[in-house]
Design a protein around this motif. Sequence first.
Motif, PDB file in Angstrom:
ATOM      1  N   ILE A 252       0.568  13.913   9.581  1.00 33.24           N
ATOM      2  CA  ILE A 252       0.949  12.419   9.677  1.00 33.24           C
ATOM      3  C   ILE A 252       2.661  12.104   9.940  1.00 33.24           C
ATOM      4  CG2 ILE A 252      -0.815  11.849   7.751  1.00 33.24           C
ATOM      5  CD1 ILE A 252       1.589  11.802   5.919  1.00 33.24           C
ATOM      6  N   GLY A 253       2.938  13.426  10.021  1.00 36.20           N
ATOM      7  CA  GLY A 253       4.476  13.456  10.588  1.00 36.20           C
ATOM      8  C   GLY A 253       5.079  14.871  10.714  1.00 36.20           C
ATOM      9  N   SER A 254       6.101  15.173  10.774  1.00 38.59           N
ATOM     10  CA  SER A 254       7.141  16.241  11.094  1.00 38.59           C
ATOM     11  C   SER A 254       8.447  16.000  10.941  1.00 38.59           C
ATOM     12  CB  SER A 254       6.694  16.741  12.503  1.00 38.59           C
ATOM     13  OG  SER A 254       7.322  15.887  13.472  1.00 38.59           O
ATOM     14  N   TYR A 255       9.297  17.108  10.715  1.00 42.10           N
ATOM     15  CA  TYR A 255      10.466  17.012  10.477  1.00 42.10           C
ATOM     16  C   TYR A 255      11.378  18.059  11.705  1.00 42.10           C
ATOM     17  CZ  TYR A 255      10.192  14.932   5.939  1.00 42.10           C
ATOM     18  OH  TYR A 255       9.818  14.139   5.006  1.00 42.10           O
ATOM     19  N   GLY A 256      12.101  17.288  12.654  1.00 39.46           N
ATOM     20  CA  GLY A 256      12.500  18.221  13.588  1.00 39.46           C
ATOM     21  C   GLY A 256      13.909  18.625  13.615  1.00 39.46           C
ATOM     22  N   LEU A 257      14.234  19.594  14.336  1.00 39.68           N
ATOM     23  CA  LEU A 257      15.676  20.009  14.523  1.00 39.68           C
ATOM     24  C   LEU A 257      16.348  19.406  15.707  1.00 39.68           C
ATOM     25  CD1 LEU A 257      14.695  23.762  13.967  1.00 39.68           C
ATOM     26  CD2 LEU A 257      16.427  22.223  12.390  1.00 39.68           C
ATOM     27  N   LYS A 258      17.478  19.643  15.675  1.00 38.71           N
ATOM     28  CA  LYS A 258      18.200  19.111  17.193  1.00 38.71           C
ATOM     29  C   LYS A 258      17.688  19.669  18.438  1.00 38.71           C
ATOM     30  CE  LYS A 258      22.316  21.953  17.018  1.00 38.71           C
ATOM     31  NZ  LYS A 258      23.810  21.833  16.879  1.00 38.71           N
ATOM     32  N   SER A 259      18.032  18.951  19.564  1.00 36.87           N
ATOM     33  CA  SER A 259      17.386  19.752  20.772  1.00 36.87           C
ATOM     34  C   SER A 259      17.952  21.181  20.999  1.00 36.87           C
ATOM     35  CB  SER A 259      18.052  18.838  21.913  1.00 36.87           C
ATOM     36  OG  SER A 259      17.665  19.305  23.156  1.00 36.87           O
ATOM     37  N   GLY A 260      16.791  22.129  21.369  1.00 38.93           N
ATOM     38  CA  GLY A 260      17.036  23.424  21.298  1.00 38.93           C
ATOM     39  C   GLY A 260      16.534  24.263  20.278  1.00 38.93           C
ATOM     40  N   GLY A 261      16.039  23.587  19.279  1.00 35.08           N
ATOM     41  CA  GLY A 261      15.339  24.163  18.119  1.00 35.08           C
ATOM     42  C   GLY A 261      16.050  25.161  17.581  1.00 35.08           C
ATOM     43  N   CYS A 262      15.218  26.100  16.964  1.00 34.96           N
ATOM     44  CA  CYS A 262      15.637  27.196  16.148  1.00 34.96           C
ATOM     45  C   CYS A 262      15.802  28.680  16.990  1.00 34.96           C
ATOM     46  CB  CYS A 262      15.003  27.426  14.618  1.00 34.96           C
ATOM     47  SG  CYS A 262      13.153  27.965  14.864  1.00 34.96           S
ATOM     48  N   GLY A 263      16.362  29.579  16.713  1.00 35.78           N
ATOM     49  CA  GLY A 263      16.349  30.667  17.194  1.00 35.78           C
ATOM     50  C   GLY A 263      17.968  31.242  17.548  1.00 35.78           C
ATOM     51  N   THR A 264      17.847  32.548  18.408  1.00 35.51           N
ATOM     52  CA  THR A 264      19.343  33.111  18.352  1.00 35.51           C
ATOM     53  C   THR A 264      19.930  32.395  19.407  1.00 35.51           C
ATOM     54  OG1 THR A 264      18.062  35.196  18.302  1.00 35.51           O
ATOM     55  CG2 THR A 264      20.233  35.223  19.211  1.00 35.51           C
ATOM     56  N   ALA A 265      19.531  31.503  20.267  1.00 38.73           N
ATOM     57  CA  ALA A 265      20.361  30.932  21.232  1.00 38.73           C
ATOM     58  C   ALA A 265      21.194  29.694  20.653  1.00 38.73           C
ATOM     59  CB  ALA A 265      19.579  30.353  22.301  1.00 38.73           C
ATOM     60  N   THR A 266      20.703  28.964  19.538  1.00 40.15           N
ATOM     61  CA  THR A 266      21.104  27.988  18.840  1.00 40.15           C
ATOM     62  C   THR A 266      21.749  28.356  17.578  1.00 40.15           C
ATOM     63  OG1 THR A 266      19.390  27.550  17.409  1.00 40.15           O
ATOM     64  CG2 THR A 266      19.357  26.320  19.924  1.00 40.15           C
ATOM     65  N   GLY A 267      21.592  29.481  17.108  1.00 37.98           N
ATOM     66  CA  GLY A 267      22.224  29.944  15.756  1.00 37.98           C
ATOM     67  C   GLY A 267      21.471  29.193  14.499  1.00 37.98           C
ATOM     68  N   ILE A 268      20.251  28.389  14.750  1.00 37.29           N
ATOM     69  CA  ILE A 268      19.794  27.722  13.549  1.00 37.29           C
ATOM     70  C   ILE A 268      18.472  28.788  13.357  1.00 37.29           C
ATOM     71  CG2 ILE A 268      18.331  25.608  13.090  1.00 37.29           C
ATOM     72  CD1 ILE A 268      19.859  24.225  15.469  1.00 37.29           C
ATOM     73  N   SER A 269      18.196  28.938  11.988  1.00 32.37           N
ATOM     74  CA  SER A 269      17.296  29.668  11.420  1.00 32.37           C
ATOM     75  C   SER A 269      15.868  29.016  11.569  1.00 32.37           C
ATOM     76  CB  SER A 269      17.800  30.209   9.985  1.00 32.37           C
ATOM     77  OG  SER A 269      18.685  30.649   9.815  1.00 32.37           O
ATOM     78  N   CYS A 270      14.846  29.943  12.033  1.00 32.32           N
ATOM     79  CA  CYS A 270      13.562  29.483  11.854  1.00 32.32           C
ATOM     80  C   CYS A 270      12.854  29.831  10.548  1.00 32.32           C
ATOM     81  CB  CYS A 270      12.831  30.282  13.001  1.00 32.32           C
ATOM     82  SG  CYS A 270      13.265  29.969  14.759  1.00 32.32           S
ATOM     83  N   ALA A 271      12.577  28.861  10.074  1.00 28.49           N
ATOM     84  CA  ALA A 271      11.886  29.056   8.726  1.00 28.49           C
ATOM     85  C   ALA A 271      10.695  29.716   8.745  1.00 28.49           C
ATOM     86  CB  ALA A 271      11.657  27.654   8.023  1.00 28.49           C
ATOM     87  N   ALA A 272      10.659  30.924   7.694  1.00 27.98           N
ATOM     88  CA  ALA A 272       9.630  31.633   7.749  1.00 27.98           C
ATOM     89  C   ALA A 272       8.584  31.414   6.540  1.00 27.98           C
ATOM     90  CB  ALA A 272      10.052  33.420   7.636  1.00 27.98           C
ATOM     91  N   SER A 273       9.337  31.137   5.530  1.00 28.53           N
ATOM     92  CA  SER A 273       8.461  30.604   4.489  1.00 28.53           C
ATOM     93  C   SER A 273       8.919  29.667   3.499  1.00 28.53           C
ATOM     94  CB  SER A 273       8.287  32.065   3.466  1.00 28.53           C
ATOM     95  OG  SER A 273       9.623  32.144   2.769  1.00 28.53           O
TER      96      SER A 273
END
Length: 448
Positions: A252-273
């Motif tokens: 019914i919806g989602s929550y998004g990160l800024k353009s580029g998402g998570c990962g090493t390139a952006t320095g944003i952590s990907c949620a594992a749990s």
Amino acid sequence: MATSGGTTQAADVYDEVRKVTSSTDLANHRLQERRVSAATIAELDSRLPNVGVADVLASANHSMKSVSSGQCAAREAKALPVKPGYSSGYCWDTGDATTQRWLPQGLTSSGDADNDGLWGTNKVILSGWKSNDDGFFKKYDASQTKYPNSRNLTRVAFIDANDPTAMKYRWVLLVVPTEGGANFDNLGANIGGMAWFGDKLMITAKGDDASDNALFVFSMKHILQATVNDNPIGRVSGGYSAHGYQYVMPAIGSYGLKSGGCGTATGISCAASMSVDRSATPDSIVLNEWQSSSAPKIGRTWSYRLAAPSEAGMPLEVDASGHANVSEMFTADVSGVQGALWYTDPATGKRSWYMPKHRGGPGQQGVYYNRDAQGRTTTTCSGTDSAGACWAAHSQGMSLWWNGKTVWSQTEWAANASGQWVDDANSGWQSSVIRERVLFSVPLSSMP
């Protein structure tokens, strides 16, 4: 200082939990609320029967066996935690205990959803599983032709936990609405984390999600029944099919990160749990990233505030711009952490971060860690592959059943003795599978 099996040691950066105050780090992890339109949801609801959680439980067609009954395999019992010890343990129906195409991941329950631990009159545990794309399918279906429509799937076991001696469950496939609600398709999420609060279910997205989603949201008010029992997912001749599953839950919806998402390139952590922290004010969800268990690695764990439950609303508290902002963020050694809890003892005010370490080898027990700002506490035991390996083998999501303070978790593996996935199309494949998948509980009071 930190204690390890009774031995005092100096705390260091890998032992302590340290608060993150960087405004850049906090801002990078804020989430943009995204809703599926009410018209899309209503359109899909109009095309398939809309059922409730109680209906799913009433149709449960798989049984779980209790370890205490002696009906589980020896390796299933061995996969349970040794110290702190488990209070209950269950193994899955045979097909799910040995399947190579699916992996147990996130876990949550009606103990997260409501303070009284009930959804209506039922005690419910939800176990999230993802298709084993990087293991089984990468090796045995690289061309994506051998097992059509089986990759990139996400499903949830709705477990009837009303009678602890007779637990049973039914699978529900997670999907995403398409064509303005006239159709749906498979979701394809990681589901490494899962949290149920009010009527909303949240799960983690894949790290490389094409739309930079971090979380997907579902509602217990929108569980739909497939009208055709067929292999495809979505609209087929005569109605709607869900790859053989009887029920689907559309996002019914989602929550998004800024353009580029998570990962090493952006320095944003990907949620594992993900887990629910009801000891926080207000109630919050907690996320953490994953790092390989091969060596200590510093990573982030962070939280977002939950909004008051509302059938029409989304689950996270947002600002005027529709952003869910990070409530708190910390760093710690997150190597091998695939399930975590934050908990503040209301009597003492002591805050703990429960972050057991998942080790990668076949038959290897995990390592129990309770961290705080001064260091970490762990345990030692005997009868496992290592004196410090006292937690469950290959444990995944964690959930605190608030009413009664019981921690629930589950384990992942069912590989062969070499830790390899096997092709279940071959004759006798099940005999090579080492059963290590269990669902279990541990009293919070026994976790030092």
